[in-house]
Design an enzyme around this catalytic site. Structure first.
Site, PDB file in Angstrom:
ATOM      1  CB  THR A  77     -10.650 -38.422 -11.131  1.00  0.00           C
ATOM      2  OG1 THR A  77      -9.694 -37.521 -10.578  1.00  0.00           O
ATOM      3  CG2 THR A  77     -11.896 -38.419 -10.267  1.00  0.00           C
ATOM      4  CD  GLU A 144       8.749 -35.411  -6.380  1.00  0.00           C
ATOM      5  OE1 GLU A 144       9.402 -36.449  -6.489  1.00  0.00           O
ATOM      6  OE2 GLU A 144       9.180 -34.396  -5.794  1.00  0.00           O
ATOM      7  CE  LYS A 199       1.320 -34.534  -3.968  1.00  0.00           C
ATOM      8  NZ  LYS A 199       2.339 -34.520  -4.960  1.00  0.00           N
ATOM      9  CB  CYS A 255      -1.424 -32.076  -7.929  1.00  0.00           C
ATOM     10  SG  CYS A 255      -0.014 -32.984  -8.543  1.00  0.00           S
TER      11      CYS A 255
END
Ligand code: UDX
Length: 438
Positions: A77, A144, A199, A255
């Protein structure tokens, strides 16, 4: 990449990194010292390494000889500039893409494996477009979905594999690799932007469930309901489903928070203020849950933890991983240190160096300091309270009679994962708080 090499012996996979120490660790003959702790990974690497799986620092050479390049760099970030605190810093993606443009030969399929903001493929394409003549590229998105701790089984039998791309031939080439072990109906093909957005959306929905159930946990504690009963009752509704309804100290990991903040930034960018606020609240509720637990500990210990020893069991963001990124334990530990507690921290897979880095202070044994304990018994010795923060299997069957005997009375067990044998702890004379139990 290790699983791809394992499942496709005819494909040569080379993992490259600029960090020579990391690559050396991946090449270490002793499989127990691989940089990442992940159940089953050592066996997979052991089978494929040296056969068709290689780890190297020759980045340019590996790109030059590759038909397909997976970009898997970190996208932290941003800490400054526009979008600080929300948007992803794409500098490594750009550096890496430039390197691919420079070193590639002939036609190369470039696969975005890192989780990226929507429309990053455009940037990648734009950089590749100015590569020297004679080279051609096609860009795919292949996010992923594996979770840490279950990564190998998630990869070996995935719910789905997602491939986004506009060039059908390249999409087929990547699908053929997964086709070695994944049934065709589980390989989903979408356009590039849908794949990138899927995602972020998957992680946002999963994290939202955790924040939702944790908000209900607080209501349960206030009303006398039990969040596990509520979770079970709603989880049996097949439309809701039983997973991701475990109340705990909040979500951690590399994540969830990052991807939601990314989504928030994206919404802001498109002027969707209400949508941005809605998702932002999921992250805020997560921090609130950690603050709530830390404050509850202080309150139960007569509103002061100054100079009191508190045992922390678990520092990783969940069980079966040595990863501590965004671990709920970090925020909870920091709050308690701020209040002057002495923390004795034990985690089966996280060591002193990592904890030092996460807490931003070296170990010490005074007020507002922390040290590592080799086992739960040592952690509990002389402690007024023990907090369970990670659901390691070994914490499920702790012998509470033995632990309670070495603690200072009155003593508390705060079980933020609701995994300990609460009845045994109470029988041993401890007072018990379990998340979500009124
Ligand atoms: C997640 C996604 O699951 C994965 O698909 C994505 O690619 C990466 O992010 P991961 O971060 O490895 O994977 O862990 P996950 O198992 O999803 O757990 C995330 C956090 O939520 C952990 O801190 C976990 O303890 C917490 N959690 C999970 C709960 O508190 N309750 C639950 O019911 C489930």
């Amino acid at each position: 990449m290790a699983v791809i090499a394992d499942r496709c012996p005819q494909i040569q996979v080379t993992v490259v990194d600029l960090n020579a120490a990391r690559i050396a660790a991946w090449n270490d003959p002793d499989l127990s010292v691989l940089p990442v702790y992940e159940p089953g990974l050592d066996a997979v690497v052991g089978r494929a390494r040296g056969r068709n799986l290689f780890f190297s620092t020759d980045v340019a050479g590996a790109i030059a000889s590759a038909d397909m390049v997976f970009i898997s760099v970190n996208t932290p970030t941003k800490t400054r500039g526009v979008g600080a605190g929300q948007a992803s810093d794409l500098r490594w993606i750009e550096v890496c893409t430039r390197q691919v443009a420079e070193a590639a030969q002939g036609h190369t399929i470039v696969v975005e494996k890192s989780t990226l903001p929507v429309r990053t493929a455009e940037t990648v394409q734009a950089i590749l477009a100015v590569a020297p003549a004679g080279k051609t590229f096609s860009v795919l998105s292949n996010p992923e979905f594996l979770a840490e701790g279950t990564a190998i089984s998630d990869l070996e039998s995935p719910d789905r594999v997602l491939i986004g791309g506009n060039d059908l031939e390249s999409v087929d080439a990547l699908a053929a690799i997964y086709g070695h072990w994944v049934p065709a109906d589980r390989i989903l093909r979408t356009n590039l932007w849908s794949s990138e957005l899927s995602k972020l959306t998957a992680n946002a929905f999963l994290a939202q469930r955790i924040s939702s159930i944790n908000s209900i946990a607080a209501v349960c504690e206030a009303t006398g309901a039990d969040v596990r009963e509520v979770g079970k009752a709603i989880g049996t509704d097949s439309r809701i489903g039983s997973r991701f309804l475990k109340s705990g100290p909040g979500f951690g990991g590399s994540c969830f928070q990052k991807d939601i903040l990314n989504l928030v930034y994206l919404c802001g960018h498109y002027g969707l203020k209400e949508v941005a606020n809605y998702w932002q609240q999921v992250v805020e509720l997560n921090s609130w849950q950690q603050q709530r637990i830390a404050r509850l500990v202080v309150q139960k210990l007569f509103n002061t933890v100054s100079g009191k020893r508190i045992a922390l069991l678990g520092f990783a963001f969940k069980a079966d991983t040595n990863d501590t990124r965004e671990s709920p334990a970090i925020r909870i530990a920091k709050e308690l240190l701020e209040e002057g507690a002495q923390l004795a921290i034990h985690d089966p897979k996280v060591g002193s160096d990592q904890i030092s880095q996460d807490l931003g202070q070296p170990p010490g044994s005074g007020e507002g300091q922390w040290l590592v304990a080799l086992d739960p018994l040592e952690a509990c010795r002389g402690a007024d309270a023990v907090l369970i923060l990670t659901e390691w299997a070994s914490f499920r069957d702790l012998d509470w009679a033995v632990l309670a005997a070495v603690m200072r009375r009155p003593a508390w067990l705060f079980d933020a994962r609701a995994i300990a044998d609460a009845a045994a702890a109470r029988a041993a004379g401890l007072q018990v708080w379990r998340v979500g139990e009124g």
